[in-house]
Motif scaffolding. Structure first.
Motif, PDB file in Angstrom:
ATOM      1  N   UNK A  78      -8.220 -12.597  54.123  1.00 13.46           N
ATOM      2  CA  UNK A  78      -8.821 -12.588  52.953  1.00 13.46           C
ATOM      3  C   UNK A  78     -10.009 -11.254  53.041  1.00 13.46           C
ATOM      4  N   UNK A  79     -10.426 -11.239  54.384  1.00 11.80           N
ATOM      5  CA  UNK A  79     -11.253 -10.047  54.708  1.00 11.80           C
ATOM      6  C   UNK A  79     -10.458  -8.827  54.424  1.00 11.80           C
ATOM      7  N   UNK A  80      -9.475  -8.762  55.192  1.00 13.20           N
ATOM      8  CA  UNK A  80      -8.621  -7.494  55.234  1.00 13.20           C
ATOM      9  C   UNK A  80      -8.159  -7.056  53.800  1.00 13.20           C
ATOM     10  N   UNK A  81      -7.837  -8.230  53.033  1.00 16.63           N
ATOM     11  CA  UNK A  81      -7.296  -8.090  51.728  1.00 16.63           C
ATOM     12  C   UNK A  81      -8.356  -7.393  50.885  1.00 16.63           C
ATOM     13  N   UNK A  82      -9.472  -7.839  50.943  1.00 14.70           N
ATOM     14  CA  UNK A  82     -10.679  -7.401  50.483  1.00 14.70           C
ATOM     15  C   UNK A  82     -11.127  -5.766  50.661  1.00 14.70           C
ATOM     16  N   UNK A  83     -10.952  -5.714  51.961  1.00 10.96           N
ATOM     17  CA  UNK A  83     -11.189  -4.102  52.344  1.00 10.96           C
ATOM     18  C   UNK A  83     -10.131  -3.190  51.712  1.00 10.96           C
ATOM     19  N   UNK A  84      -8.936  -3.522  51.871  1.00 11.73           N
ATOM     20  CA  UNK A  84      -7.892  -2.843  51.348  1.00 11.73           C
ATOM     21  C   UNK A  84      -8.220  -2.550  49.826  1.00 11.73           C
ATOM     22  N   UNK A  85      -8.655  -3.607  48.960  1.00  9.45           N
ATOM     23  CA  UNK A  85      -9.110  -3.254  47.515  1.00  9.45           C
ATOM     24  C   UNK A  85     -10.320  -2.590  47.602  1.00  9.45           C
ATOM     25  N   UNK A  86     -11.491  -2.798  47.922  1.00 14.76           N
ATOM     26  CA  UNK A  86     -12.706  -2.194  47.829  1.00 14.76           C
ATOM     27  C   UNK A  86     -12.573  -0.573  48.358  1.00 14.76           C
ATOM     28  N   UNK A  87     -11.607  -0.326  49.312  1.00 15.48           N
ATOM     29  CA  UNK A  87     -11.321   0.974  49.613  1.00 15.48           C
ATOM     30  C   UNK A  87     -10.625   1.713  48.833  1.00 15.48           C
ATOM     31  N   UNK A  88      -9.847   0.931  47.961  1.00 14.18           N
ATOM     32  CA  UNK A  88      -9.171   1.706  47.109  1.00 14.18           C
ATOM     33  C   UNK A  88      -7.733   2.066  47.474  1.00 14.18           C
ATOM     34  N   UNK A  89      -7.565   1.571  48.743  1.00 16.81           N
ATOM     35  CA  UNK A  89      -6.310   1.905  49.564  1.00 16.81           C
ATOM     36  C   UNK A  89      -4.825   1.080  48.505  1.00 16.81           C
ATOM     37  N   UNK A  90      -5.279  -0.061  48.204  1.00 15.54           N
ATOM     38  CA  UNK A  90      -4.212  -0.914  47.271  1.00 15.54           C
ATOM     39  C   UNK A  90      -4.958  -1.455  46.149  1.00 15.54           C
ATOM     40  N   UNK A  91      -4.080  -1.571  44.906  1.00 17.78           N
ATOM     41  CA  UNK A  91      -4.752  -2.408  43.942  1.00 17.78           C
ATOM     42  C   UNK A  91      -4.754  -3.898  44.298  1.00 17.78           C
ATOM     43  N   UNK A  92      -5.627  -4.688  43.639  1.00 14.16           N
ATOM     44  CA  UNK A  92      -5.651  -6.098  43.902  1.00 14.16           C
ATOM     45  C   UNK A  92      -4.281  -6.881  43.761  1.00 14.16           C
ATOM     46  N   UNK A  93      -3.504  -6.330  42.815  1.00 13.01           N
ATOM     47  CA  UNK A  93      -2.484  -6.770  42.468  1.00 13.01           C
ATOM     48  C   UNK A  93      -1.295  -6.735  43.638  1.00 13.01           C
ATOM     49  N   UNK A  94      -1.291  -5.362  44.081  1.00 11.27           N
ATOM     50  CA  UNK A  94      -0.412  -5.238  45.301  1.00 11.27           C
ATOM     51  C   UNK A  94      -1.096  -6.030  46.565  1.00 11.27           C
ATOM     52  N   UNK A  95      -2.280  -6.163  46.894  1.00 13.06           N
ATOM     53  CA  UNK A  95      -2.788  -6.945  47.778  1.00 13.06           C
ATOM     54  C   UNK A  95      -2.325  -8.528  47.840  1.00 13.06           C
ATOM     55  N   UNK A  96      -2.615  -9.175  46.693  1.00 11.30           N
ATOM     56  CA  UNK A  96      -2.259 -10.435  46.498  1.00 11.30           C
ATOM     57  C   UNK A  96      -0.771 -10.752  46.433  1.00 11.30           C
ATOM     58  N   UNK A  97      -0.033  -9.746  45.813  1.00 11.44           N
ATOM     59  CA  UNK A  97       1.553 -10.080  45.651  1.00 11.44           C
ATOM     60  C   UNK A  97       2.200  -9.879  46.943  1.00 11.44           C
ATOM     61  N   UNK A  98       1.576  -9.119  47.739  1.00 14.62           N
ATOM     62  CA  UNK A  98       2.430  -8.321  48.873  1.00 14.62           C
ATOM     63  C   UNK A  98       1.563  -8.615  50.134  1.00 14.62           C
TER      64      UNK A  98
END
Length: 221
Positions: free
Chosen positions: A157-177
């Motif tokens: 969850x921490x890494x997923x939040x990082x990817x999203x907040x940094x704009x590396x991936x959208x939240x949809x991509x993070x949550x679904x993949x």
């Protein structure tokens, strides 16, 4: 110069914080123990070798969002807080040098992928040691099973939040993949740590630094 231009502000801060914390822990390590005590040598470097092999086996369903088992609920209980950070950091540095992890992500991976899981495990161990009955059942269940599942859950969850907040991936991509894989990892991670602790606590208790048999179980009662 090109490398620095590619590092984001968060990555730079994470690298600086990781460096400061690593130096602090290194200065607190009883390095003479590593030199003179063969059991400590075997446990520290044996744990590093096991982690290296385990972390090399990773999977993903989206490029850049890979997952692997952590085993970081067991290592702090075998080695203690500081030696476990040392052991896991050796593995992270090795994988980064081999190109399995990005140099730009070194600080982030340390803070969220090493320090966070180990700190959670050791915090749960402290609560168990001082607040719960000192027996094998509570030790295995809280420090192995619960800590195992919680450590990988918080890390992802921490890494997923990082990817999203940094704009590396959208939240949809993070949550679904990425986060979707947690349901396949949570129970196996918890059971993997639990079974490791059961085997070691029963057959090699002297290898488990935090096992209660080392301490006066009647102290404080």
């Amino acid at each position: 110069m090109d490398f620095l231009s590619q590092v984001t502000t968060f990555q730079l801060i994470a690298n600086i914080l990781s460096g400061i914390f690593a130096l602090y822990v290194y200065n607190k390590l009883p390095l003479i123990q590593l030199k003179l005590d063969k059991q400590v040598q075997h446990l520290v470097f044996g744990s590093s070798a096991a982690l290296f092999i385990l972390w090399m086996f990773r999977t993903s369903i989206y490029d850049g969002l890979s997952v692997h088992f952590l085993w970081l609920a067991t290592i702090p209980l075998l080695l203690g807080f500081r030696w476990s950070l040392f052991s896991a950091s050796l593995v992270l540095l090795s994988l980064t040098a081999l190109g399995e992890e990005s140099f730009r992500m070194l600080g982030v991976n340390f803070l969220l992928g090493v320090l966070l899981p180990i700190s959670v495990t050791y915090a749960l161990y402290s609560v168990t040691f001082y607040k719960l009955p000192r027996n094998l059942i509570s030790y295995i269940f809280v420090c192995g099973f619960i800590a195992g599942g919680l450590s990988i859950g918080l890390k992802m969850f921490a890494m997923g939040g990082y990817y999203y907040l940094e704009g590396i991936h959208t939240w949809h991509v993070v949550s679904e993949n990425y986060l979707v894989l947690l349901k396949y990892l949570l129970m196996p991670e918890a059971m993997f740590n639990t079974m490791t602790l059961v085997i070691l606590a029963l057959h090699k208790p002297k290898w488990v630094y935090t096992f209660y048999n080392k301490f006066d179980v009647n102290k404080g009662k």
